[in-house]
Each structure stands twice: as structure tokens, then as C-alpha cells.
Design an enzyme around this catalytic site. Structure first.
Site, short mmCIF file in Angstrom:
data_model
loop_
_atom_site.label_atom_id
_atom_site.label_comp_id
_atom_site.label_asym_id
_atom_site.label_seq_id
_atom_site.Cartn_x
_atom_site.Cartn_y
_atom_site.Cartn_z
CG ASP A 298 -1.94 0.96 1.03
OD1 ASP A 298 -3.19 0.85 0.59
OD2 ASP A 298 -1.73 2.04 1.67
CG ASN A 306 -5.19 11.34 -4.74
OD1 ASN A 306 -4.54 11.53 -5.77
ND2 ASN A 306 -5.67 10.12 -4.64
CG HIS A 311 -7.78 13.26 -8.11
ND1 HIS A 311 -7.97 12.03 -7.16
CD2 HIS A 311 -8.87 13.79 -7.94
CE1 HIS A 311 -8.73 11.99 -6.24
NE2 HIS A 311 -9.43 13.01 -6.57
CG ASP A 315 -4.55 9.19 -11.83
OD1 ASP A 315 -4.97 8.52 -10.63
OD2 ASP A 315 -5.36 9.81 -12.64
CD GLU A 341 -4.65 3.80 -1.19
OE1 GLU A 341 -4.63 4.32 0.15
OE2 GLU A 341 -5.68 3.88 -1.97
#
Length: 417
Positions: A298, A306, A311, A315, A341
Site C-alpha cells: 500500500d 491526492n 489526482h 495517478d 493504492e
């Protein structure tokens, strides 16, 4: 044997000959040579009786489609006292045409003077028609948009059409006598070809999608049918393979399948496909009693990335992390985007120690990266190894618990249970 007896035998042999025989005078000026003798085979071939042709010239057999260039070559040869061999179209008494092959030779007397011409003829209409049909078939096959390949019963190539040449880059002169295995791409295993040969050698038709390779190494996909060809005794003499190029269709299907099974952002298998991969590996592990571990990874503080950077940055980080994980995988390992994630790594044939080492390499690979906008990015990873009596759900839950423990212990670390 006296001369009379010899003459009688020769006359009987000529009369009973299977091939038509004509004897003419040697007169080449107009009106031309006159027929002195024809045998029974000639009358059967032309429909004329002996009486109807005696004293007439062979021109009575000519008609609209007679090749006059052949007739001229015939005259030139005979004028020079030479033999002649040729073919043209002649006409029977009823007006029907036929193809004839001539062998005409001069007959000389004791002084060497040409006194007569003898013509041994043969009706070759069936052969000419068969050859025309063969050429028509070859033309039709060459005009066919589908690939056509013909082999003898041993599998040696005897014919390919132009569509095959365009597809593979192999002209017939370079591939004649070769086996179709020259096109093998390595995509199909021995079992595939074993089934092929068993089917066609038993007289059956084999249909399948082939992945082959052209002369320049390009792979292509053919929807192919292979059929045995039998002779009049029912014996297999050849095999005919016809194929339709479906490369574009296969590429589209593969693209659609990839869209359905691949996470578009990271390029890793998505959750749905990942669960199928987990099922397959689980079944294999149970069947062969192999070691098996999973790693749950993770991205640390991803929500903050974010929230703070947007975002697009999130990404970018996920895509980069996926690449870093992939770079550490062994050939048998699989990394899956499990959600958000979170990533799941399947590690077959791997016990706890090996899985911990793999997880640590992944952690180090990510921790060593500094994003220009976000800064340092780290991973927390949880490792779980298959135990007796485990279920898939229990194994994943233990890996998830180990991940939670790594987070609680300060993140950017590997924990195992």
C-alpha cells in the site's frame, strides 16, 4: 521371313494400331499432298470413311480454329525434308473439333528421294482440356483472397497461391519441398500438431486458428482448414490447407480482452482478472503441494498526495509504483492492482523468508525514488505464507493484517504473519 510376309505383318500392325496413321503423296505444291492410306483408328477419330478421304488433301480436316502458323511450320519442315511434330485443332466430318498431335516423317526410296509422308496422329483433346482446367483452377486459386497451400502426403509443399506468397513472403520456388513447419511461430505446443496430424491422417478435416510467422518474422493469425485429398482408389495423396487472415480481428479481440483484464492506469492485471489468476495459482498450489506466499502493498499517505497535489499527481505516483513493483518481480511472480493504492503480489514456490526478501526489494525500489512534485514516496507491505488448512480468504486476510501492522509500526516497512 519373305518380303510378302513381312509386308503383310506391317500392314496388319498399322491397320490395328491404336494411333491414327495417314500416308500421303509427297506433292507439296497446290493442291498439296493427297491421302493414299488411312487406318481404322483414323476413321474412328475423324468420322470419315476410307473412301471419303482417299485422293483428298489433309486440308479437309482444317477449320476456323486451326492454327495456320502450325500448318506453315509443318510445310516448311516438309519442304526441307525434315520430320515435324506439332499440335493444332482439326475438325471431324460432323464439324466437331478436336486437338490432334502429329508426328509426320518423309518416306524415301532407294535413291533417297522423298516419295511419301507418313503421319502418326493422336487425339489429345482430353489432355488439353484437363490442362486448361488445371490452369483455370490455378488461376482461380491465385485470384483467391484466402491463402491456399497444398502438400503431398508426407507434408512436403507442392503448391502455394499468391495470397500465401503475399502473406508469408515465401514464393513457391523458395518453399517447394519444405514442410509447413517453416511457418511455426512457437505459439502452439506439440499436442496441437499431434492432434492435427492424427486428424488428417485418419481422413478427417482439421480446423483451428494458427499463429504463424512470415519470412520476415512477423506473426500473423490464420483461421485455417486442412483437408485430405484422395485418389480414385480412396488413398490420400495430398493435403489442402485454406486459410483466412484474421490477424486484425485477433488483435482487436486481444485489445478488448486486455481492456477487460488490465488496469489502464498501471498496466497491471485489474482486481477481477487478479482474482482469476489467484484462483489458478491456488489450484496449482493445492494440486502439487507447493509453497505459496502473497504480499499486500500500500502506498503510504496516498490520500494526502491526492488532497495536496491533485489526482493527476496521484495517478502519476501509482503508475510509477506499479513499474517499480514490476521491475522486482521474478518470472513466476504476478503483481495485481488490488484497488485504489493497494497492490497484491502473488509469489508461487516461495516460503516466508523468500517472500520477505521480495517485499523488501520492492520497498527499497520505491523508497529510493523522489518525485519532483510530491517528494518522497514509500510503501508499507504485509507478507503471508500459505499454512495448512488455509483458504484464499484467510491467506489474503493475514497479508492484510500484516500490512496494517506495518502501517501501525510507522510505515515504509515490511511486516509478516
Amino acid at each position: 521371313m519373305d518380303n510378302n510376309r513381312r509386308t503383310q505383318l506391317l500392314e496388319a500392325a498399322v491397320e490395328q494400331s491404336f494411333n491414327p496413321v495417314v500416308i500421303t503423296t509427297a506433292q507439296l505444291e497446290l493442291p498439296g499432298p493427297q491421302i493414299l492410306y488411312v487406318n481404322t483408328a483414323f476413321t474412328r477419330m475423324t468420322g470419315y470413311t476410307t473412301e471419303e478421304v482417299y485422293g483428298r488433301t489433309p486440308r479437309i480436316l482444317q477449320g476456323p480454329e486451326t492454327d495456320h502458323s502450325v500448318i506453315q511450320r509443318l510445310r516448311d519442315r516438309l519442304w526441307n525434308g525434315q520430320s515435324f511434330q506439332g499440335t493444332t485443332i482439326n475438325y471431324r466430318k460432323d464439324g466437331s473439333s478436336y486437338w490432334v498431335e502429329w508426328n509426320i516423317s518423309p518416306i524415301r526410296d532407294e535413291a533417297g528421294e522423298i516419295r511419301n509422308f507418313v503421319s502418326v496422329q493422336r487425339d489429345i483433346t482430353d489432355q488439353v482440356m484437363a490442362e486448361r482446367e488445371r490452369r483455370l483452377l490455378a488461376t482461380a486459386l491465385d485470384a483467391n483472397a484466402d491463402n491456399v497451400l497444398i502438400t503431398d502426403r508426407s507434408g512436403a509443399i507442392t503448391y502455394v497461391n499468391q495470397a500465401f506468397v503475399r502473406q508469408t513472403g515465401y514464393p513457391l520456388k523458395d518453399i517447394r519441398g519444405q514442410q509447413p513447419s517453416i511457418l511455426k511461430s512457437g505459439e502452439h505446443g506439440p499436442e496441437f500438431y499431434r492432434r492435427l496430424w492424427e486428424t488428417i491422417q485418419d481422413g478427417g478435416t482439421f480446423q483451428a486458428t494458427f499463429t504463424d510467422r512470415s519470412r520476415d518474422g512477423t506473426r500473423f493469425h490464420m483461421e485455417q482448414t486442412i483437408t485430405p485429398v484422395r485418389d480414385e482408389r480412396g488413398e490420400v495423396t495430398h493435403y489442402v490447407a485454406t486459410g483466412k487472415d484474421i490477424t486484425e480481428r485477433v488483435k482487436m479481440e486481444q485489445a478488448l480482452e486486455e481492456m477487460a483484464t488490465t488496469d489502464l492506469l498501471t498496466g497491471l492485471p485489474n482486481r477481477s482478472h487478479g482474482e482469476q489468476l489467484l484462483d489458478r495459482q491456488w489450484n496449482r498450489t493445492e494440486r502439487y503441494a507447493e509453497a505459496f506466499s502473497v504480499i499486500m502493498a500500500d502506498v503510504d499517505h496516498f490520500k494526502a498526495v491526492n488532497d495536496r497535489h491533485g489526482h493527476d499527481a496521484g495517478d502519476r505516483i501509482l503508475s510509477w509504483v506499479a513499474g517499480a513493483l514490476r521491475s522486482q518481480l521474478r518470472d513466476s511472480d504476478t503483481a495485481i492492482r488490488w484497488g485504489g493504492e493497494e497492490f497484491l503480489i502473488l509469489a508461487p514456490h516461495t516460503g516466508l523468508e523468500g517472500a520477505e526478501e521480495l517485499a523488501e526489494r520492492m520497498r527499497t525500489a520505491v523508497a529510493g525514488h523522489e518525485d519532483p512534485e510530491v517528494g518522497s514516496v514509500t510503501l508499507s507491505l504485509g507478507v503471508a505464507t500459505l499454512r495448512e488448512g488455509d483458504t484464499k480468504k484467510r491467506l489474503i486476510k493475514r497479508a492484510d493484517s500484516a500490512l496494517y501492522a506495518a502501517k501501525e509500526a510507522g510505515r515504509n516497512r515490511v511486516s509478516s504473519v
